[in-house]
Scaffold this active site. Structure first.
Site, PDB file in Angstrom:
ATOM      1  N   ASP A   1       0.890  -1.163   0.000  1.00 36.63           N
ATOM      2  CA  ASP A   1       0.000   0.000   0.000  1.00 36.63           C
ATOM      3  C   ASP A   1       0.930   1.215   0.000  1.00 36.63           C
ATOM      4  O   ASP A   1       2.097   1.112   0.401  1.00 36.63           O
ATOM      5  CB  ASP A   1      -0.872  -0.037   1.266  1.00 36.63           C
ATOM      6  CG  ASP A   1      -1.616   1.264   1.479  1.00 36.63           C
ATOM      7  OD1 ASP A   1      -2.348   1.675   0.560  1.00 36.63           O
ATOM      8  OD2 ASP A   1      -1.438   1.882   2.542  1.00 36.63           O
TER       9      ASP A   1
ATOM     10  N   ASP B   1      -0.089   5.020   0.802  1.00 31.27           N
ATOM     11  CA  ASP B   1      -0.340   6.088   1.775  1.00 31.27           C
ATOM     12  C   ASP B   1      -0.424   5.545   3.194  1.00 31.27           C
ATOM     13  O   ASP B   1      -1.253   4.685   3.495  1.00 31.27           O
ATOM     14  CB  ASP B   1      -1.637   6.808   1.416  1.00 31.27           C
ATOM     15  CG  ASP B   1      -1.578   7.365  -0.001  1.00 31.27           C
ATOM     16  OD1 ASP B   1      -0.755   8.252  -0.237  1.00 31.27           O
ATOM     17  OD2 ASP B   1      -2.331   6.884  -0.872  1.00 31.27           O
TER      18      ASP B   1
ATOM     19  N   ASP C   1      -1.442  -0.374   6.151  1.00 31.20           N
ATOM     20  CA  ASP C   1      -1.572   0.382   7.402  1.00 31.20           C
ATOM     21  C   ASP C   1      -3.014   0.519   7.861  1.00 31.20           C
ATOM     22  O   ASP C   1      -3.267   0.971   8.973  1.00 31.20           O
ATOM     23  CB  ASP C   1      -0.999   1.790   7.227  1.00 31.20           C
ATOM     24  CG  ASP C   1      -1.903   2.657   6.363  1.00 31.20           C
ATOM     25  OD1 ASP C   1      -2.451   3.647   6.893  1.00 31.20           O
ATOM     26  OD2 ASP C   1      -2.097   2.340   5.180  1.00 31.20           O
TER      27      ASP C   1
END
Length: 231
Positions: free
Chosen positions: A12, A14, A171
């Site tokens: 991922d 961001d 995240d």
């Protein structure tokens, strides 16, 4: 072949590779302020971490009664975000080390993100990560964003990898859910510490409850190597 065997790694972007959330918050705050919503806070922003920009705006249109068409709002927010991202985006140092470690071993890597293709390109180019991360999938290119598995499955397809051989670094809870739905193992590094108990994170093969403060390139590489030799 590396000590990781057939493993491919999908990142991922961001909140995982880079701390872009402050820029997303500011772009969103400005976009909403333009529409007369002037009390948008960081705590409210945290509710949308891990959801694509387009889907966030769908929710905002409903919640705040925003009048402009979705595509107009999307273009506005993306333009503001790109200006901020090009000016300053911070790469987590241990993540940069991890990417370089995997690159040195010849491990196939991809980025799968809810951001627009232009935003992903701007960040990867501006931070120098583009040298190692050339396979990129935006949620704009698939039918459904996270928590649907589409972006991760498309990343595996582009890498020529079996989803079962892919490990996702994430995240946010929607991303961890998407990795699980794609049949991929997940290293979860919660951006919002209070969300570490989200049931989606319980599906992760490795959950670093302390977030980026707990992540180290070498320890994560060693975990991958152990799981590769066990499979």
């Amino acid at each position: 072949m590396s000590t990781l065997g057939r493993t491919s790694v999908v990142f991922d972007l961001d909140g995982t590779l880079v701390d872009s959330e402050p820029n997303y918050f500011e772009a969103g705050r400005q976009t909403l302020a333009e529409q007369g919503v002037t009390d948008f806070t960081w705590a409210e922003h945290e509710r949308y971490v891990g959801i694509s920009t387009r889907e966030t705006l769908v929710l905002w249109k409903e919640r705040y009664g925003l009048r402009p068409p979705l595509d107009v709002l999307l273009a506005d927010k993306n333009r503001r975000y790109l200006e901020l991202a090009r000016a300053s985006t911070h790469v987590y140092p241990e993540m940069r080390k991890f990417v370089e470690l995997l690159a040195a071993e010849g491990v196939p890597m991809a980025v799968a993100s809810g951001s627009s293709p232009a935003a992903i390109e701007a960040i990867l180019t501006g931070t120098g990560l583009a040298a190692h991360l050339t396979t990129v999938v935006s949620a704009d290119e698939v039918a459904h964003g996270k928590p649907a598995p589409d972006v991760f499955l498309e990343a595996a397809r582009r890498l020529g990898a079996d989803p079962a051989d892919c490990v996702v670094l994430e995240d946010a809870a929607p991303g961890a859910a998407a990795a699980h739905a794609a049949g991929m193992r997940c290293v979860a590094i919660p951006y919002v510490a209070a969300q570490a108990d989200d049931p989606a994170f319980a599906t992760a093969g490795l959950l670093l409850r302390g977030g980026q403060g707990e992540f180290t390139a070498q320890a994560t590489y060693d975990w991958l190597a152990r799981s590769a030799s066990a499979s």
